[in-house]
Design a protein around this motif. Structure first.
Motif, PDB file in Angstrom:
ATOM      1  N   TYR A  29       0.841  -1.193   0.000  1.00 20.86           N
ATOM      2  CA  TYR A  29       0.000   0.000   0.000  1.00 20.86           C
ATOM      3  C   TYR A  29       0.878   1.245   0.000  1.00 20.86           C
ATOM      4  O   TYR A  29       1.722   1.412   0.893  1.00 20.86           O
ATOM      5  CB  TYR A  29      -0.893  -0.014   1.232  1.00 20.86           C
ATOM      6  CG  TYR A  29      -1.826   1.160   1.347  1.00 20.86           C
ATOM      7  CD1 TYR A  29      -2.947   1.255   0.524  1.00 20.86           C
ATOM      8  CD2 TYR A  29      -1.592   2.158   2.272  1.00 20.86           C
ATOM      9  CE1 TYR A  29      -3.812   2.330   0.627  1.00 20.86           C
ATOM     10  CE2 TYR A  29      -2.456   3.231   2.393  1.00 20.86           C
ATOM     11  CZ  TYR A  29      -3.560   3.315   1.566  1.00 20.86           C
ATOM     12  OH  TYR A  29      -4.414   4.381   1.667  1.00 20.86           O
ATOM     13  N   ARG A  30       0.698   2.091  -0.999  1.00 20.16           N
ATOM     14  CA  ARG A  30       1.401   3.376  -1.075  1.00 20.16           C
ATOM     15  C   ARG A  30       2.898   3.261  -0.798  1.00 20.16           C
ATOM     16  O   ARG A  30       3.421   3.888   0.133  1.00 20.16           O
ATOM     17  CB  ARG A  30       0.767   4.387  -0.137  1.00 20.16           C
ATOM     18  CG  ARG A  30      -0.627   4.777  -0.548  1.00 20.16           C
ATOM     19  CD  ARG A  30      -1.118   5.947   0.243  1.00 20.16           C
ATOM     20  NE  ARG A  30      -2.459   6.294  -0.207  1.00 20.16           N
ATOM     21  CZ  ARG A  30      -3.187   7.219   0.336  1.00 20.16           C
ATOM     22  NH1 ARG A  30      -2.729   7.909   1.365  1.00 20.16           N
ATOM     23  NH2 ARG A  30      -4.383   7.489  -0.122  1.00 20.16           N
ATOM     24  N   ASN A  31       3.576   2.461  -1.584  1.00 23.77           N
ATOM     25  CA  ASN A  31       5.035   2.307  -1.502  1.00 23.77           C
ATOM     26  C   ASN A  31       5.518   1.689  -0.190  1.00 23.77           C
ATOM     27  O   ASN A  31       6.637   1.932   0.252  1.00 23.77           O
ATOM     28  CB  ASN A  31       5.742   3.638  -1.737  1.00 23.77           C
ATOM     29  CG  ASN A  31       5.354   4.265  -3.049  1.00 23.77           C
ATOM     30  OD1 ASN A  31       5.155   3.567  -4.038  1.00 23.77           O
ATOM     31  ND2 ASN A  31       5.231   5.566  -3.070  1.00 23.77           N
ATOM     32  N   GLU A  48       9.012   4.749  -5.035  1.00 26.41           N
ATOM     33  CA  GLU A  48       7.982   5.104  -6.009  1.00 26.41           C
ATOM     34  C   GLU A  48       8.104   4.378  -7.343  1.00 26.41           C
ATOM     35  O   GLU A  48       7.179   4.419  -8.143  1.00 26.41           O
ATOM     36  CB  GLU A  48       8.004   6.612  -6.235  1.00 26.41           C
ATOM     37  CG  GLU A  48       7.620   7.362  -4.976  1.00 26.41           C
ATOM     38  CD  GLU A  48       7.352   8.819  -5.230  1.00 26.41           C
ATOM     39  OE1 GLU A  48       7.135   9.204  -6.388  1.00 26.41           O
ATOM     40  OE2 GLU A  48       7.352   9.571  -4.257  1.00 26.41           O
ATOM     41  N   ASN A  49       9.264   3.755  -7.604  1.00 21.94           N
ATOM     42  CA  ASN A  49       9.415   3.036  -8.869  1.00 21.94           C
ATOM     43  C   ASN A  49      10.435   1.912  -8.713  1.00 21.94           C
ATOM     44  O   ASN A  49      10.990   1.719  -7.627  1.00 21.94           O
ATOM     45  CB  ASN A  49       9.817   3.998 -10.006  1.00 21.94           C
ATOM     46  CG  ASN A  49      11.119   4.708  -9.725  1.00 21.94           C
ATOM     47  OD1 ASN A  49      12.080   4.112  -9.249  1.00 21.94           O
ATOM     48  ND2 ASN A  49      11.159   6.004 -10.012  1.00 21.94           N
ATOM     49  N   ASP A  50      10.696   1.202  -9.777  1.00 22.84           N
ATOM     50  CA  ASP A  50      11.604   0.052  -9.728  1.00 22.84           C
ATOM     51  C   ASP A  50      13.068   0.435  -9.512  1.00 22.84           C
ATOM     52  O   ASP A  50      13.902  -0.429  -9.282  1.00 22.84           O
ATOM     53  CB  ASP A  50      11.493  -0.764 -11.012  1.00 22.84           C
ATOM     54  CG  ASP A  50      10.179  -1.502 -11.113  1.00 22.84           C
ATOM     55  OD1 ASP A  50       9.519  -1.679 -10.073  1.00 22.84           O
ATOM     56  OD2 ASP A  50       9.809  -1.907 -12.228  1.00 22.84           O
ATOM     57  N   TYR A  51      13.381   1.716  -9.605  1.00 22.69           N
ATOM     58  CA  TYR A  51      14.762   2.156  -9.427  1.00 22.69           C
ATOM     59  C   TYR A  51      15.079   2.584  -8.000  1.00 22.69           C
ATOM     60  O   TYR A  51      16.184   3.023  -7.711  1.00 22.69           O
ATOM     61  CB  TYR A  51      15.086   3.298 -10.400  1.00 22.69           C
ATOM     62  CG  TYR A  51      15.120   2.818 -11.827  1.00 22.69           C
ATOM     63  CD1 TYR A  51      16.202   2.096 -12.308  1.00 22.69           C
ATOM     64  CD2 TYR A  51      14.054   3.059 -12.684  1.00 22.69           C
ATOM     65  CE1 TYR A  51      16.237   1.631 -13.604  1.00 22.69           C
ATOM     66  CE2 TYR A  51      14.071   2.596 -13.986  1.00 22.69           C
ATOM     67  CZ  TYR A  51      15.165   1.890 -14.444  1.00 22.69           C
ATOM     68  OH  TYR A  51      15.185   1.417 -15.733  1.00 22.69           O
ATOM     69  N   PHE A  52      14.133   2.460  -7.101  1.00 27.25           N
ATOM     70  CA  PHE A  52      14.350   2.810  -5.698  1.00 27.25           C
ATOM     71  C   PHE A  52      15.491   1.970  -5.130  1.00 27.25           C
ATOM     72  O   PHE A  52      15.424   0.745  -5.118  1.00 27.25           O
ATOM     73  CB  PHE A  52      13.061   2.574  -4.896  1.00 27.25           C
ATOM     74  CG  PHE A  52      13.170   2.941  -3.451  1.00 27.25           C
ATOM     75  CD1 PHE A  52      13.175   4.261  -3.057  1.00 27.25           C
ATOM     76  CD2 PHE A  52      13.248   1.958  -2.484  1.00 27.25           C
ATOM     77  CE1 PHE A  52      13.263   4.604  -1.716  1.00 27.25           C
ATOM     78  CE2 PHE A  52      13.328   2.283  -1.144  1.00 27.25           C
ATOM     79  CZ  PHE A  52      13.341   3.617  -0.762  1.00 27.25           C
ATOM     80  N   GLY A  53      16.565   2.613  -4.706  1.00 27.85           N
ATOM     81  CA  GLY A  53      17.712   1.919  -4.135  1.00 27.85           C
ATOM     82  C   GLY A  53      18.681   1.351  -5.152  1.00 27.85           C
ATOM     83  O   GLY A  53      19.720   0.805  -4.791  1.00 27.85           O
ATOM     84  N   PHE A  54      18.365   1.480  -6.438  1.00 29.50           N
ATOM     85  CA  PHE A  54      19.203   0.896  -7.486  1.00 29.50           C
ATOM     86  C   PHE A  54      20.590   1.532  -7.487  1.00 29.50           C
ATOM     87  O   PHE A  54      20.744   2.738  -7.414  1.00 29.50           O
ATOM     88  CB  PHE A  54      18.535   1.094  -8.853  1.00 29.50           C
ATOM     89  CG  PHE A  54      19.274   0.463 -10.002  1.00 29.50           C
ATOM     90  CD1 PHE A  54      19.170  -0.886 -10.232  1.00 29.50           C
ATOM     91  CD2 PHE A  54      20.074   1.225 -10.821  1.00 29.50           C
ATOM     92  CE1 PHE A  54      19.846  -1.481 -11.282  1.00 29.50           C
ATOM     93  CE2 PHE A  54      20.757   0.652 -11.882  1.00 29.50           C
ATOM     94  CZ  PHE A  54      20.645  -0.715 -12.106  1.00 29.50           C
ATOM     95  N   ASN A  55      21.599   0.692  -7.533  1.00 29.05           N
ATOM     96  CA  ASN A  55      23.009   1.085  -7.612  1.00 29.05           C
ATOM     97  C   ASN A  55      23.473   1.846  -6.370  1.00 29.05           C
ATOM     98  O   ASN A  55      24.392   2.650  -6.433  1.00 29.05           O
ATOM     99  CB  ASN A  55      23.279   1.896  -8.876  1.00 29.05           C
ATOM    100  CG  ASN A  55      24.712   1.738  -9.351  1.00 29.05           C
ATOM    101  OD1 ASN A  55      25.393   0.788  -9.000  1.00 29.05           O
ATOM    102  ND2 ASN A  55      25.169   2.667 -10.160  1.00 29.05           N
ATOM    103  N   ASP A  56      22.846   1.595  -5.245  1.00 29.75           N
ATOM    104  CA  ASP A  56      23.239   2.196  -3.969  1.00 29.75           C
ATOM    105  C   ASP A  56      23.836   1.097  -3.103  1.00 29.75           C
ATOM    106  O   ASP A  56      23.134   0.199  -2.643  1.00 29.75           O
ATOM    107  CB  ASP A  56      22.015   2.814  -3.293  1.00 29.75           C
ATOM    108  CG  ASP A  56      22.357   3.540  -2.002  1.00 29.75           C
ATOM    109  OD1 ASP A  56      23.494   3.408  -1.496  1.00 29.75           O
ATOM    110  OD2 ASP A  56      21.472   4.236  -1.480  1.00 29.75           O
ATOM    111  N   ASP A  57      25.141   1.160  -2.868  1.00 26.02           N
ATOM    112  CA  ASP A  57      25.819   0.099  -2.114  1.00 26.02           C
ATOM    113  C   ASP A  57      26.011   0.449  -0.633  1.00 26.02           C
ATOM    114  O   ASP A  57      26.729  -0.230   0.088  1.00 26.02           O
ATOM    115  CB  ASP A  57      27.154  -0.258  -2.757  1.00 26.02           C
ATOM    116  CG  ASP A  57      28.121   0.917  -2.785  1.00 26.02           C
ATOM    117  OD1 ASP A  57      27.746   2.021  -2.358  1.00 26.02           O
ATOM    118  OD2 ASP A  57      29.266   0.718  -3.254  1.00 26.02           O
TER     119      ASP A  57
END
Length: 80
Positions: A29-31, A48-57
């Motif tokens: 529900y709501r992210n 909010e999208n599929d890139y949340f946290g992407f490439n964050d180590d």
């Protein structure tokens, strides 16, 4: 991981709550994702999208984000 350059880190913050045997379901529900498991309840902001946290180590725990996710879940379930 084994120097594999094709692996991309994805950061996420997960809060674990104590197990509750009657909670055998999940809610998105709501992210926010809340998932009842045998070993505890997982509460996780998913962005909010599929890139949340992407490439964050960054592996440093974000206690404020975890606390906010639990508070958001509490607000959601207090409506029931």
């Amino acid at each position: 991981m084994f120097r594999d350059e094709s692996i991309v880190p994805v950061r996420g913050q997960i809060a674990w709550l104590i197990p509750q045997p009657d909670v055998g379901y999940g809610v998105f529900y709501r992210n926010l994702s809340v998932l009842g498991r045998r070993d505890g309840i997982v509460v996780q902001p998913v962005g909010e999208n599929d890139y949340f946290g992407f490439n964050d180590d960054n592996e440093t725990p974000d206690y404020a984000a975890a606390r906010q996710a639990v508070e958001d879940a509490a607000k959601l379930f207090s409506r029931a």
